[in-house]
Structure formats: C-alpha cells, structure tokens
Design a protein around this motif. Structure first.
Motif, PDB file in Angstrom:
ATOM      1  N   UNK A   1       0.838  -1.192   0.000  1.00  0.00           N
ATOM      2  CA  UNK A   1       0.000   0.000   0.000  1.00  0.00           C
ATOM      3  C   UNK A   1       0.875   1.244   0.000  1.00  0.00           C
ATOM      4  N   UNK A   2       0.553   2.190  -0.849  1.00  0.00           N
ATOM      5  CA  UNK A   2       1.218   3.498  -0.830  1.00  0.00           C
ATOM      6  C   UNK A   2       0.172   4.565  -0.523  1.00  0.00           C
ATOM      7  N   UNK A   3       0.632   5.644   0.114  1.00  0.00           N
ATOM      8  CA  UNK A   3      -0.288   6.711   0.521  1.00  0.00           C
ATOM      9  C   UNK A   3       0.458   8.035   0.515  1.00  0.00           C
ATOM     10  N   UNK A   4      -0.292   9.120   0.450  1.00  0.00           N
ATOM     11  CA  UNK A   4       0.289  10.458   0.605  1.00  0.00           C
ATOM     12  C   UNK A   4      -0.664  11.321   1.420  1.00  0.00           C
ATOM     13  N   UNK A   5      -0.237  12.562   1.726  1.00  0.00           N
ATOM     14  CA  UNK A   5      -1.042  13.538   2.452  1.00  0.00           C
ATOM     15  C   UNK A   5      -1.510  13.029   3.815  1.00  0.00           C
ATOM     16  N   UNK A   6      -0.608  12.337   4.516  1.00  0.00           N
ATOM     17  CA  UNK A   6      -0.810  12.005   5.919  1.00  0.00           C
ATOM     18  C   UNK A   6       0.225  12.790   6.716  1.00  0.00           C
ATOM     19  N   UNK A   7      -0.229  13.652   7.590  1.00  0.00           N
ATOM     20  CA  UNK A   7       0.669  14.557   8.321  1.00  0.00           C
ATOM     21  C   UNK A   7       1.446  13.794   9.389  1.00  0.00           C
TER      22      UNK A   7
END
Length: 423
Positions: free
Chosen positions: A300-306
């Motif tokens: 799983x890849x993700x972005x825009x998690x602070x």
C-alpha cells in the motif's frame, strides 16, 4: 605293526584334512559376512553420534519447555466463529477464528450493522444496567508475557442517551518502508462487514532516529510512502471486502483529522464520542494497493498524511470505508498481533500546543519521542523482539520522586506501553 602304523597314519591324515577343510569353510563364512558385524571402534563411534543427537533433541525440547515456563501460564485461546448474538440484524457477529478474542475478527457475513469493541451487547448503557455479557481479552506483551483485561468502556451517565461514551481501541503498527523509524500506528473500535473503522497516525516510534526538520516534515506530507502487509500476518477483514490484485488500484479517501484533543491521541488506546476540544480538518489521501507477485504481500502506498511532530502536532486520522486501503486489512491473530486497552481514567491524555507543562500523560507524547523535549526525558523507549517473531515498541515511565522534564508532577506508579509491530 607296520599295518597298524599305516592305519593310524591314514586316520590322522584324514582327520587333519577334515580339520583343514573345516577351518577353510569357517574362514569363508567369516569373510563373506564381515560387513554385517560392527567392530568395537565402529560401535563406539556410532554410540557417540547417537548420544550427540539425543543431547541435541533433549536440548531443543528443554528450550521449548523453558519458553513456556517463561510465562506463569501457557494460554490456549479460542472463540466460537458461529456464535450469534443479534440485536436486530442477523449475522452481525459471525466470523472466523482470529486468535482467541471475540473482536475484531474476519467477518463471514455481509450484514450492515456494526460490531463494536466493547463486547456482546448493544451499548454500554445495557452493559451497566442490564448485566449483559462482557468478554475477557488477552494480549501478548513486549516481553512474551500476556496481558488480560475486560472490554473496557465508559459512559458519562447511566441514561440510555447519546451522551459521551469511551471505547477501547485494539492497537497495532506497521513500519513505513521508505521512512526508517516511522510507523503507521492504528487502532480500531468498530467493524463493518467490509472494513474496520481506523484511528491512524504516522509516528516516529524509534527514539534513536532524529526528528526531521520542518521542511523535511512538509516533504513527508507531500510525497508518497509505502507500507507492506505480509500475507502471513495480515488478512482481509471480511469475505466481502474488495480484494486487491497484481494490477495496482488507486483511490482517494478524504480522511478527517484532529489534534490536541482531550482523551484521544496518536498512542492513546481509547476513543471518545464527544467533548473532544481541539482542532480538526480533512486531508485527501491517495491510496494505491497492489499484491506483490513474488511474495503475495499487500503493498500500500499513501500520501497527504501529516507526520506527528511539534510542527504538525499530535495529529490522528479517522476513517471508515474501503477507499482508505488499510481499513480493509486485519492482523490475523488478535492476541499476538494487537494490544488491548488500558483504563481510560489512567490515561488523562490532555496535551496542549501552547503549555507543554500541563501534560500529565500515562502514555508518551508522540510528538517528542527521542527528542529529549518536554515529557520525553521521563520515558524509556525500546523496540524489541518478542518470542512470537514480531517486534514490539515498548515504553516505560518509571515511578520517581523528582521530575525529569517540564511535567509538573512525577508519577508515583510506573506505566508500561506495549504496541505490536506487525511485520
């Protein structure tokens, strides 16, 4: 006389020939069967080898026995996957064995009603007033021992209203592969048939890794990162959960986030339904999921998690649905790979972004792990191997007479925190 001598000679010669023949036959038998016998030296060698093997086997057996002796009791746990306890909707609780605790479990049905962490009853009001059943939970600790607790939950009143309720979270973590020392920390308190509702945060658990600069933290937020869910340790949370394939799937999940809220935080194993004073907002997180062709793992890849930090504060996200792809997955063993609740009254999670000295937490402040700032000097952090083959994050705040940080009052009791790293 000569005749007598001749007869004797004939008899003696005949006997000699017979004896010589017998000796030859005896020698022939011994030579042909020699390989079927063992010499003294061969016997000694074989016995030494056999004794060595027996010693090795005994040592291995004793090692296994001592492994179980390291805990006072060896627990054998189970649940009843076909158990039904329905309050209006059938199959709400039906599912598969997941290590021994009733919640969470891989769901076999597709009923739309939720299953909560506080046990086999409709709500916490019924638990307190109608003597509904309460399940006992067991979890593995960082040192190989076990932690046993009830399904904790609190309510602000004994009325059956929509007031404030506290739910315990089942917590766990997975490393971020491209950010050494950083982990996706997750906790769940209810389950739909196709997903878990997750409270998740991006936390630097490894105290030995330096905290990035503000510009680096901003870059972490804006770029994509990867987590690997190993197929031997993770499974879909339901039979009807959308499955990933070897072809990447990309979805956007608009996740609610909050920070500096009372009783809820990145490492707090408790969720509260209301009265959470603090700041909040939303982030559109893009998730991509794919099955690794070589290993079968879920990538799983993700972005825009602070990332949790002094820059972004003690931020946590709240999401329920399948677009946020980690909500689709569940650790396979909820005894070995999850950690259960502590008492909500012991946590007192109330940090402040402006007045750090007001914090009196029984859990580490996730913003400052390893920085030596604010409450961090009061805590000892380690990431250790457990006997079940996975790592655990362990933190302890020991009882002390004098404070080590800016926290006003030292604790008279020692507090331990345990978080399984399911990898």
């Amino acid at each position: 006389m000569n005749k007598y001598i001749k007869k004797c000679l004939i008899v003696y010669v005949s006997l000699a020939l017979i004896l010589v023949g017998m000796a030859g036959v005896s020698y022939a038998i011994t030579a042909s069967d020699a390989d079927g016998y063992v010499t003294r030296s061969e016997f000694a060698t074989d016995m030494t080898y056999l004794q060595t093997k027996l010693d090795e086997k005994e040592s291995s057996l004793l090692g296994k026995i001592n492994k179980y002796r390291s805990t006072d009791i060896k627990f054998i746990t189970w649940d009843s996957p076909d158990k039904y306890y329905d309050v209006g909707t059938s199959n709400r609780f039906s599912g598969y064995h997941t290590g021994g605790n009733f919640f969470p479990r891989k769901k076999s049905a597709n009923g739309s009603n939720y299953m909560y962490s506080y046990g086999l009853y409709n709500n916490m009001y019924q638990r307190g007033t109608q003597n509904y059943r309460t399940d006992i939970n067991i979890y593995r600790l960082w040192n190989g021992n076990y932690f046993i607790c009830p399904s904790l939950g609190d309510k602000e009143s004994l009325s059956d209203d929509s007031g404030i309720e506290y739910y315990d979270l089942r917590t766990y973590a997975v490393p971020v592969e491209d950010l050494p020392g950083w982990y996706m920390v997750m906790g769940t308190f209810y389950q739909e048939y196709a997903y878990l509702r997750l409270i998740f945060s991006l936390v630097k658990l490894d105290a030995s890794v330096p905290m990035p600069s503000n510009s680096e933290l901003l870059n972490i937020y804006n770029t994509s990162h990867t987590i690997r869910l190993k197929k031997d340790l993770w499974d879909y949370c339901g039979d009807y959960t959308p499955k990933l394939t070897t072809t990447p799937t990309t979805l956007t999940a608009t996740s609610t986030y909050a920070y500096n809220t009372n009783w809820t935080g990145p490492l707090c194993p408790t969720w509260i339904t209301g009265n959470r004073s603090g700041s909040s907002g939303t982030d559109s997180c893009v998730w991509t999921g794919v099955v690794d062709k070589d290993t079968g793992d879920y990538i799983l890849t993700f972005n825009h998690v602070r990332p949790v930090s002094a820059y972004y504060q003690d931020i946590w996200y709240d999401y329920s649905g399948t677009n946020c792809m980690i909500c689709r997955f569940l650790p396979k063993d909820n005894v070995e790979y999850m950690m259960g609740p502590m008492s909500t009254t012991s946590l007192n999670y109330a940090p402040s972004s402006t007045n750090q000295t007001s914090s009196q937490m029984a859990i580490p402040d996730a913003r400052y792990i390893g920085t030596g700032l604010h409450d961090d000097p009061s805590w000892e952090h380690e990431i250790v191997e457990c006997v079940n083959g996975i790592k655990y994050w362990h933190a302890v705040r020991r009882a002390e007479n004098t404070r080590k940080s800016t926290v006003k009052t030292p604790f008279g009791l020692s507090f331990h925190c345990s978080l399984p790293i399911v990898y």
